[in-house]
Design a protein around this motif. Structure first.
Motif, mmCIF file in Angstrom:
data_model
loop_
_atom_site.group_PDB
_atom_site.id
_atom_site.type_symbol
_atom_site.label_atom_id
_atom_site.label_comp_id
_atom_site.label_asym_id
_atom_site.label_seq_id
_atom_site.Cartn_x
_atom_site.Cartn_y
_atom_site.Cartn_z
ATOM 1 N N GLY A 94 -4.034 30.064 -19.916
ATOM 2 C CA GLY A 94 -4.859 29.108 -20.660
ATOM 3 C C GLY A 94 -4.613 27.689 -20.182
ATOM 4 O O GLY A 94 -3.556 27.387 -19.599
ATOM 5 N N ASP B 23 -13.807 34.905 -12.382
ATOM 6 C CA ASP B 23 -12.806 35.744 -11.719
ATOM 7 C C ASP B 23 -12.727 35.379 -10.225
ATOM 8 O O ASP B 23 -13.734 35.437 -9.528
ATOM 9 C CB ASP B 23 -13.252 37.210 -11.869
ATOM 10 C CG ASP B 23 -12.281 38.193 -11.243
ATOM 11 O OD1 ASP B 23 -11.142 37.799 -10.918
ATOM 12 O OD2 ASP B 23 -12.675 39.362 -11.077
ATOM 13 N N THR C 205 -4.223 33.071 -11.765
ATOM 14 C CA THR C 205 -5.368 33.231 -12.663
ATOM 15 C C THR C 205 -4.901 33.766 -14.007
ATOM 16 O O THR C 205 -3.857 34.423 -14.086
ATOM 17 C CB THR C 205 -6.427 34.175 -12.042
ATOM 18 O OG1 THR C 205 -7.545 34.281 -12.922
ATOM 19 C CG2 THR C 205 -5.874 35.562 -11.767
ATOM 20 N N GLY C 206 -5.637 33.436 -15.057
ATOM 21 C CA GLY C 206 -5.413 34.078 -16.354
ATOM 22 C C GLY C 206 -4.690 33.247 -17.385
ATOM 23 O O GLY C 206 -4.691 33.588 -18.566
ATOM 24 N N THR D 103 -8.095 28.911 -14.579
ATOM 25 C CA THR D 103 -7.704 29.141 -15.982
ATOM 26 C C THR D 103 -8.436 30.363 -16.526
ATOM 27 O O THR D 103 -9.379 30.864 -15.915
ATOM 28 C CB THR D 103 -8.024 27.937 -16.896
ATOM 29 O OG1 THR D 103 -9.442 27.871 -17.066
ATOM 30 C CG2 THR D 103 -7.496 26.646 -16.319
ATOM 31 N N ASP D 104 -8.029 30.796 -17.706
ATOM 32 C CA ASP D 104 -8.624 32.009 -18.282
ATOM 33 C C ASP D 104 -10.096 31.813 -18.664
ATOM 34 O O ASP D 104 -10.787 32.782 -18.940
ATOM 35 C CB ASP D 104 -7.802 32.505 -19.484
ATOM 36 C CG ASP D 104 -7.675 31.471 -20.582
ATOM 37 O OD1 ASP D 104 -8.241 30.357 -20.442
ATOM 38 O OD2 ASP D 104 -6.990 31.747 -21.576
#
Lengths: 278, 278
Positions: free
Chosen positions: A178, A154, A175-176, A149-150
């Motif tokens: 919410g 990373d 990835t990224g 999730t955000d």
């Protein structure tokens, strides 16, 4: 095949690779570093992922198969001095091979589909070593995808790439997004969403894990925040039979993911919840 | 209660504690260091284990309950300057509390008895962080004992103590016996001896884990050597369903120990193998 050896740590190509140790530059270039023969081998197995390969003279000899595979794929080979490799590598004993790779993640909707049966979600996981270990374990347990999730680390952080032991290149990673969007998409895809949290009312032994399942894992110290727990269908804890206060995150994730894998694979035919139409 | 503050890192008491970071001195003094409030709390819960307690002025205020417990138990309190604590502590951000503790391990025959149902054996585990994590997981899974063979890391290594998160003080730990003697004693105590190794012919899903079981774990890179595999009743691997090459040691141990805990606790009465007489 390689040109003259790069010996200057201030040369533009070395500096361009070196700055990929920082997230802002990774995001700008949509590229990251993968260190060591195992990661390089896995990266080369994917078309178009490796952009360039740095190798010391010694590694070029020792890993001639990998260098040949890279050359055959048209990947530029940059011969690097030991000093240049030490500048680029983040491990204390770099193994002389380092690839600049294009981002490999895919959109959430590509990673998780109505056919998915086991998904690991890293929400608020901040330690890159833990995140990479969970990624490796999810791969081993046969997960269909891993979602960062955000609010998580990373996935291209060097420690995460190393701890994943090649698994970053094995299964769809996204990835990224919410947590709210992730949970909704998991449910829309027919997965039951279980939050793993030491404060869960149910234990792993209380829940039927034979159907399609997504596990949400949080941060070791905090557990999962209320808003994430509220998104889950159930909050489940790994039972503590002895006197330990808790398990570490990667351990708890391993126990949960393997419990799911076992239930899904040993469930009688017909027990698995069918994927919804569409 | 404490005397004047220790500010000199060369004072005899500081030097005597500091050298316990080395195994030879730990073995000579039969003492080790436990850092941080969690470990100190667990150590104080055992009679006569804490020999002396170092605390910074700040920690003495913040952890007044622990300092009071130590004082009530007659443990000398040594107030330490920040510099002295930094000299003694092995973590980057020491939390201001550090106990000198007496060895807590027990003889093999005390740790493992005919009543034992789940035992973890660390054979050839060299990484102290891994060893401590397995100890913590064994505690959580309800193991009766953890055995460090003579080829494994020292359980009193600072990294192992920290990674165990207090579990070193929770369950019987034994150290120093050779693998052959350990395996024989496990069998004599009625335990089935399973070696966890990625090359095992059987998987975790193939074996009945409902009876008393000892798991032997090796070194991540090497697996278990032939002589240890030969001592086991079965060699068992954690199944790899995806494309990961292997699991890390602590992850594999967690999956094995929790599979045993689950089987033993859900097995119908009467299925558990009785302990042999005598």
């Amino acid at each position: 095949m390689a040109g003259s050896e790069l010996t200057n740590i201030k040369s533009p190509r070395v500096k361009a690779a070196r700055r990929l140790t920082k997230r802002a530059f990774r995001d700008r270039d949509r590229s990251f570093l993968a260190e060591g023969p195992q990661a390089v081998r896995e990266a080369l197995a994917l078309d178009g992922v490796v952009v360039e390969l740095f190798a010391t003279a010694e590694a070029e000899t020792r890993h001639a198969d990998l260098v040949a595979a890279a050359t055959a794929a048209g990947v530029p080979l940059l011969r690097a001095s030991g000093e240049v490799m030490a500048e680029l590598a983040q491990t204390v004993t770099p193994q002389g091979l380092l690839a600049v790779c294009r981002f490999v993640h895919v959109p959430l909707e590509t990673a998780v589909t109505p056919g998915s049966t086991l998904v690991a979600v890293l929400a608020h996981v901040r330690d890159p070593g833990n995140a990479g270990t969970v990624l490796r374990t999810a791969d081993a347990a046969g997960a269909d995808a891993v979602v960062f999730t955000d609010a998580s680390v990373d996935p291209y952080n060097g420690k995460c790439v190393r701890a994943s032991a090649g698994s970053l290149f094995h299964l769809p990673v996204t990835t990224g997004a919410g947590a709210g969007r992730v949970a909704q998409h998991l449910k829309d895809s027919g997965l039951r969403v279980l939050a793993a949290d030491g404060a869960g009312e149910l234990t792993l032994d209380d829940v039927d894990l034979s159907g399609p399942t997504a596990w949400i894992f949080g941060n070791e110290a905090w557990g999962l925040p209320e808003d994430i727990l509220a998104l889950a269908d159930e909050v489940v804890r790994v039972p503590i039979h002895g006197r330990a206060e808790s398990l570490n995150l990667a351990t708890a994730a391993a126990v949960c993911l393997y419990a799911s894998a076992r239930s899904q694979r040993t469930a009688p035919a017909g027990v698995r919840r069918p994927a919804p139409a569409g």
